[in-house]
Scaffold this motif. Structure first.
Motif, PDB file in Angstrom:
ATOM      1  N   LEU A   7      -2.337  -3.748 -11.714  1.00  0.00           N
ATOM      2  CA  LEU A   7      -1.471  -4.387 -10.838  1.00  0.00           C
ATOM      3  C   LEU A   7      -0.127  -3.648 -10.901  1.00  0.00           C
ATOM      4  O   LEU A   7       0.686  -3.520 -10.074  1.00  0.00           O
ATOM      5  N   LYS A   8       0.123  -3.546 -12.394  1.00  0.00           N
ATOM      6  CA  LYS A   8       1.667  -2.834 -12.586  1.00  0.00           C
ATOM      7  C   LYS A   8       1.704  -1.376 -12.204  1.00  0.00           C
ATOM      8  O   LYS A   8       2.795  -1.014 -11.596  1.00  0.00           O
ATOM      9  N   VAL A   9       0.770  -0.738 -12.531  1.00  0.00           N
ATOM     10  CA  VAL A   9       0.721   0.687 -12.267  1.00  0.00           C
ATOM     11  C   VAL A   9       0.570   1.166 -10.436  1.00  0.00           C
ATOM     12  O   VAL A   9       1.302   1.823 -10.162  1.00  0.00           O
ATOM     13  N   SER A  10       0.004   0.145 -10.221  1.00  0.00           N
ATOM     14  CA  SER A  10      -0.269   0.423  -8.494  1.00  0.00           C
ATOM     15  C   SER A  10       1.090  -0.181  -7.676  1.00  0.00           C
ATOM     16  O   SER A  10       1.132  -0.038  -6.747  1.00  0.00           O
ATOM     17  N   ARG A  11       1.883  -0.904  -8.540  1.00  0.00           N
ATOM     18  CA  ARG A  11       3.274  -1.342  -7.940  1.00  0.00           C
ATOM     19  C   ARG A  11       2.905  -2.601  -7.275  1.00  0.00           C
ATOM     20  O   ARG A  11       3.743  -2.773  -6.303  1.00  0.00           O
TER      21      ARG A  11
END
Length: 82
Positions: A7-11
């Motif tokens: 969820l963080k890397v995919s923004r």
């Protein structure tokens, strides 16, 4: 890849700690099952996020961030009523 990191890397969510808190609050479902922050995500998984009054459903398309390509496909975005 862990759901909080995805969820963080995919923004989708700005910070990993926020994603972890959302999962701890039981607001993330993967393929219809409640997900903990350490739950592994695979390509093709359906993720349902309950963020405030929104319910966002996405499909995992990639586990690596590539330039000009999203890591997910938006399936639906709904507003819940109180």
């Amino acid at each position: 890849m862990r759901i909080d990191k995805f969820l963080k890397v995919s923004r989708m969510i700005k910070r990993r700690t926020v994603a972890k808190n959302v999962a701890d609050a039981q607001r993330i479902f993967i393929n219809g099952l409640l997900a903990k922050p350490s739950k592994e995500v695979k390509i093709g998984d359906l993720i349902e996020l309950h963020l405030g009054l929104k319910v966002i459903t996405i499909k995992v398309v990639s586990l690596t961030q590539l330039k000009d390509q999203d890591m997910y496909e938006l399936i639906s975005e709904e507003k819940r009523s109180l």
